[in-house]
Design a protein around this motif. Structure first.
Motif, PDB file in Angstrom:
ATOM      1  N   TRP A 207     -20.601  39.991 -20.275  1.00  0.00           N
ATOM      2  CA  TRP A 207     -20.793  38.561 -20.542  1.00  0.00           C
ATOM      3  C   TRP A 207     -22.152  38.343 -21.224  1.00  0.00           C
ATOM      4  N   GLU A 208     -22.180  37.416 -22.157  1.00  0.00           N
ATOM      5  CA  GLU A 208     -23.438  36.995 -22.772  1.00  0.00           C
ATOM      6  C   GLU A 208     -23.482  35.477 -22.815  1.00  0.00           C
ATOM      7  N   VAL A 209     -24.599  34.925 -22.412  1.00  0.00           N
ATOM      8  CA  VAL A 209     -24.773  33.468 -22.460  1.00  0.00           C
ATOM      9  C   VAL A 209     -25.828  33.165 -23.525  1.00  0.00           C
ATOM     10  N   LYS A 210     -25.478  32.319 -24.476  1.00  0.00           N
ATOM     11  CA  LYS A 210     -26.411  31.977 -25.593  1.00  0.00           C
ATOM     12  C   LYS A 210     -26.609  30.472 -25.647  1.00  0.00           C
TER      13      LYS A 210
END
Length: 290
Positions: free
Chosen positions: A287-290
């Motif tokens: 997961w990546e949160v931007k």
């Protein structure tokens, strides 16, 4: 009242108890008509609203829906922050790992291990895996007796084995483990360009994977006599559950079966470091949160 509270004190906490237990529409029903789940929820709601110094909880974490369990955990953590003494009896291991500082492992009434909750739980799970692996071996043999098999017989599969990366025979793995599938065979004549296949199904019959040597561009010129073929899996993608396996030897056209063993072999996946529970497969992703 049994706990020594006066009517005025009971009246003050009555609404909080009913709200927490989530049984408002049944509150005027005699308790003898409650289900076991409703009874436990009401008991827990009473216990936490009388502000005890010591709270004893027996398997209440397994009662009720997701919302009620979450409320229970939040309340326990609140008591923990208030430095109250809490004793929990439960098989909900991951919740115990989160909620408890110390743990006691009891087996048939005797203390088996005590110490940090995480250490005790890990020791317990290690023993469970060993026991379940032995049971899985028994189930594998049983399924082998009841699976389906067909073929002309010029080549036969004599044994299918599941090995870990060190070559140890196992039928119990964890998501992400390496696995070697070893197919032992024998022939009664020389077989030109045979195709070996292997398939994995869920215990409900869903076909998950079906590789073979031809599709993988591993053409065998011939087989004659006894030998083995191995299929190396770098990382098992399957989540916790039981998986039925098929193994087969076909001619090069993949139309003529010499020996096809349908769902005659089994391995199982246990809980590991990967905590996914939905579906049957783990995808190596992040997961990546931007």
């Amino acid at each position: 009242s049994i706990l020594g509270f006066k009517k005025k004190e009971v009246d003050e906490i009555f609404d909080d108890i009913v709200e927490f237990a989530s049984i408002g529409e049944f509150i005027d029903t005699p308790v003898k008509h409650y289900s076991s789940g409703m009874f436990v929820r009401l008991g827990f709601a009473v216990a936490i609203n009388v502000e005890p110094d010591i709270l004893l909880i027996d398997e209440v974490l397994a009662v009720g829906d997701e919302q009620f369990q979450r409320k229970c955990n939040e309340k326990i953590l609140q008591f923990k922050r208030q430095k109250k003494t809490i004793i929990i009896v439960s098989h909900a291991l991951e919740e115990l790992r989160t909620l408890c500082d110390e743990a006691l492992w009891l087996h048939k009434g005797k203390l088996k291990k005590s110490g940090r909750a995480e250490d005790v739980i890990d020791s317990y799970l290690k023993e469970v895996y060993l026991n379940e692996e032995q049971l899985a071996d028994g189930r594998a043999k049983q399924i082998g007796e009841y699976g389906r098999r067909w073929g002309s017989g010029e080549a036969q599969i004599t044994k299918v084995e599941f090995l870990d990366e060190e070559g140890k025979k196992k039928t119990f793995f964890k998501t992400g483990d390496k696995m070697i599938v070893r197919i032992n065979y024998k022939t009664n004549k020389k077989i030109e360009k045979p195709v070996f296949g292997f398939a994995v199904h869920t215990d409900q019959g869903l076909h998950l994977s079906g590789p073979n040597t031809r599709l993988s561009n591993n053409t065998l010129d011939y087989i004659d006599g006894e030998g083995t073929v191995e299929y190396h899996i770098k990382s098992l993608p399957f989540l916790k559950g039981k998986y039925l396996c098929s193994a087969a030897i076909y001619d090069y056209s993949c139309r003529h079966p010499y020996d096809h063993q349908e769902e005659m072999h089994v391995f199982e996946i246990a809980d590991g470091t990967i905590k996914e529970t939905y579906g049957v497969l783990h995808m190596p992703a992040k997961w990546e949160v931007k």
